[in-house]
Every structure is written in structure tokens, then in C-alpha cells.
Design a protein around this motif. Structure first.
Motif, PDB file in Angstrom:
ATOM      1  N   GLU A   1     -20.129  48.536 -22.176  1.00 45.12           N
ATOM      2  CA  GLU A   1     -20.291  47.500 -23.198  1.00 45.12           C
ATOM      3  C   GLU A   1     -21.299  46.467 -22.708  1.00 45.12           C
ATOM      4  O   GLU A   1     -21.542  46.315 -21.522  1.00 45.12           O
ATOM      5  CB  GLU A   1     -18.955  46.804 -23.477  1.00 45.12           C
ATOM      6  N   SER A   2     -21.859  45.734 -23.660  1.00 47.11           N
ATOM      7  CA  SER A   2     -22.758  44.633 -23.308  1.00 47.11           C
ATOM      8  C   SER A   2     -21.939  43.549 -22.627  1.00 47.11           C
ATOM      9  O   SER A   2     -20.887  43.160 -23.114  1.00 47.11           O
ATOM     10  CB  SER A   2     -23.434  44.066 -24.560  1.00 47.11           C
TER      11      SER A   2
ATOM     12  N   ALA B   1     -17.527  42.721 -18.626  1.00 44.64           N
ATOM     13  CA  ALA B   1     -17.135  43.503 -19.806  1.00 44.64           C
ATOM     14  C   ALA B   1     -16.755  44.913 -19.362  1.00 44.64           C
ATOM     15  O   ALA B   1     -17.024  45.314 -18.218  1.00 44.64           O
ATOM     16  CB  ALA B   1     -18.269  43.561 -20.821  1.00 44.64           C
ATOM     17  N   ARG B   2     -16.135  45.648 -20.230  1.00 44.98           N
ATOM     18  CA  ARG B   2     -15.814  47.043 -19.922  1.00 44.98           C
ATOM     19  C   ARG B   2     -17.103  47.813 -19.674  1.00 44.98           C
ATOM     20  O   ARG B   2     -18.119  47.556 -20.310  1.00 44.98           O
ATOM     21  CB  ARG B   2     -15.028  47.665 -21.079  1.00 44.98           C
TER      22      ARG B   2
END
Length: 357
Positions: A291-292, A287-288
Motif C-alpha cells: 500500500e502507499s 502502511a501495509r
């Protein structure tokens, strides 16, 4: 249809090089088996020993329960197709295909009938009088295939038979080959260096490494549950980490990840001690940064994207974390860029107890 058995088969070349090391496996009648492994793994040696071109140093090769280890190649009733089509340019297509029947002493009428039938089977009806020089590469390979099956062999052997062809021709001939062998229930052994090809077309795959059989199983099992860390790395592009199993936890040091034992799949005996953790691409969520990276993820690490390949339904990416390269896949909704920092979580890795601990 014929079944094949290798019993403790070994090949040692005159210079002392071990080509095969105690190979034992059984191929069922009508089965399509792929032999895969890196260069020097023994896959071609195994195929050529089965064909009779290379003598076994020890152990046996059996066909339909009969030991054929001392039987010469021409009497093993096997058809073989090589990487280079090897059709004879001075003969027309029909003469190329008829050659095994001519050697077997069939009448001209029988040869003609069998050749026409086989050319139709491989999609070359009406090509009998053509010269190989007028054919495409795929058509010449079909001629070689027709010549291999015209005498109705017990076993079909394919030695990198599709690797010299360009896509999409290779994909088309691959599909035709599978259909042909299925329809005729022809036992087939196919050497390929293409992992994706083996997974796509084989009933079972024999994975070889340094002359030894690492795993022999269905494509689905080999991909989802490799028998050894090496198979996980070779077939499934798994990253391998040194770890430790202690109490109800598995943890790695570099990079640092931790899971409870209920959150991993232990392959083999799961007693405490050093382990190898194999992280398949399917276990990696990206993810980015910030982020989660996944629902319920216990530990996230920051990594750097080092490669991105588009694969129709998403992206295949490589992420670098503390000297380790992880493969991962994302959907089309997230297009990482090379050099981008991303959050990485790993769920349900495979854990292998360390040999000899």
C-alpha cells in the motif's frame, strides 16, 4: 521569586572525573525547569552544585544576581526534596515540617501557624499529629515537600522527587506540584530521568550529556527541533542515519532514502557534505506492504515490525530496516503485528551538518 544563573560552571571530582563542563544558563524567576539526561550526564551534579553540596571547580552560581558559589547550603534559602522522602520517623508530621523553622529561631506560635498553613497547602490539613509510619508513600512525600517550602525558600529543588511513587499517585502528585509552584511563583529546578514527565511539566528543559549542556529550551522546541542529533535520539527517539548533502538532494545509503532539500529541515549551516539525518517518529509513515505509505511520498522501503505497544489513541511501533530501528506511530485503524512486513516512508527529517567536516 528568584532567578538563577550558571556562568561557565565546571565541576571536576578528585579522581579527575568531569561532572560538569562549562555550563552556562539562566533560569528566570518563577520558572519551572527540568534537568534531564542519562545516568552520569551531570543533572544531579548540577542540582547539588546549585544547592551548595558540591563545590564548583570553576565558574559561578548566582541567585538574584549575587554570586553564591561560596555560600554554604543552609544560607542559600533553597528547599530540597529527595527521591526518598526522608521524613524522620520519631517525629510527628508537624515536628517534621517545623524543623527548618525551629532552626531559624521562629517562635512556637509562628512555627505552629506556618506549619498549619503549609500542611493545608500540600493537602495534609489535620495530619500534624500523625506519625510518618501511618502515612502512605505519597503522603510522606507531601510531608517532605511541606518541610521544603515551609520556610518560604527562594528556590525549590527536586531530586527525582516523584520517581519512587507508583502511578497513578505519581501523576496526581505531579499535577499538585505544578499547581503549587505556579500559584506561588516559586522558582523550581527538577531533576528527572523521565523524559515524558519533563516534557509535561517544565517551562523549559535542560538536556545534559557527559557533563555538557546540549540544549536548553521549551519542551515543544526540544521535541520538534532538537539542537543536536544526540538530543533528537535521546528526547524524541529519533533514528540517526549517515547521509550526504549534495546539490539539491539529501540521501542516505543504508537504508537508502532520498529527499530534495526543500523536503527536509536543515538544523545549522546547510553547506554540502556529510550530514546526520535524524528521523523522528512523527516523520515516519507506516502502511501495509504493497500500500502507499503516505501522500506524496518519494521513497518507500520495506521493513519488519519488531515491537508494538498500545498507546490509547494508536500504536507505538518499531520497524527494522537494514540494521536500523525506526520508531513510528499508527492510528487505531491499523494494528501491525510483530514480524509483519510494512512499507515505510520518511517525510521532513531533520538534517544536521557533520561536526568538523
Amino acid at each position: 521569586m528568584s532567578d538563577i544563573s550558571f556562568d561557565n560552571l565546571s565541576v571536576v571530582f578528585p579522581d579527575g572525573t568531569v561532572g560538569l563542563d562549562s555550563i552556562t544558563l539562566d533560569i528566570a524567576s518563577g520558572e519551572f525547569v527540568a534537568l534531564v539526561g542519562p545516568s552520569g550526564s551531570g543533572k544531579t551534579t548540577l542540582l547539588r552544585t546549585l544547592a551548595g553540596f558540591i563545590p564548583a571547580s570553576s565558574g559561578t552560581v548566582s541567585l538574584d544576581g549575587a554570586d553564591v558559589s561560596a555560600v554554604p547550603p543552609e544560607r542559600r534559602q533553597m528547599g530540597m526534596v529527595f527521591q526518598q522522602h526522608a521524613v524522620w520517623p520519631h517525629m510527628d508530621v508537624a515536628a517534621n515540617v517545623a524543623y527548618p523553622l525551629q532552626r531559624a529561631g521562629l517562635s512556637r506560635a509562628e512555627q505552629r501557624e506556618r506549619v498549619e498553613e503549609t500542611l493545608e497547602t500540600v493537602g495534609l490539613a489535620g495530619y500534624g499529629k500523625r506519625k510518618p509510619s501511618t502515612l502512605s508513600g505519597g503522603q510522606r512525600q507531601r510531608v517532605a515537600l511541606a518541610r521544603a517550602i515551609v520556610a518560604k525558600p527562594k528556590v525549590l529543588l527536586l531530586d527525582e522527587a516523584l520517581s519512587a511513587l507508583d502511578e497513578p499517585l505519581r501523576d496526581s502528585l505531579r499535577r499538585e506540584l505544578v499547581a503549587l509552584t505556579r500559584q506561588s511563583s516559586l522558582t523550581t529546578v527538577h531533576v528527572t530521568h523521565d523524559r515524558k514527565e519533563a516534557i509535561a511539566i517544565a517551562d523549559r528543559i535542560a538536556v545534559l550529556h557527559d557533563g555538557r549542556l546540549e540544549q536548553f529550551d521549551t519542551p515543544a522546541t526540544i521535541v520538534s527541533r532538537p539542537a543536536t542529533p544526540w538530543v533528537a535520539s535521546f528526547i524524541a527517539d529519533a533514528a540517526l542515519l549517515d547521509g550526504d548533502l549534495a546539490g539539491d538532494q539529501v540521501h542516505t545509503a543504508a537504508p537508502s532514502f532520498a529527499w530534495r532539500t526543500g523536503e527536509v529541515t536543515v538544523v545549522g549551516e546547510g553547506s554540502a557534505g556529510p550530514v546526520t539525518v535524524a528521523v523522528l517518529p512523527e516523520a515516519v509513515t507506516v502502511a501495509r506492504a504493497g500500500e502507499s505509505a503516505g501522500a506524496g511520498a518519494r521513497v518507500a522501503q520495506l521493513g519488519t515490525v519488531t515491537s508494538v505497544l498500545f498507546e490509547v489513541t494508536g500504536y507505538s511501533i518499531t520497524v527494522h530496516i537494514e540494521g536500523v530501528e525506526f520508531r513510528a506511530r499508527t492510528g487505531t485503524g491499523f494494528h501491525p503485528e510483530v514480524g509483519q512486513r510494512v512499507a515505510v516512508t520518511i517525510e521532513n527529517p531533520l538534517v544536521y551538518p557533520r561536526a568538523g567536516r
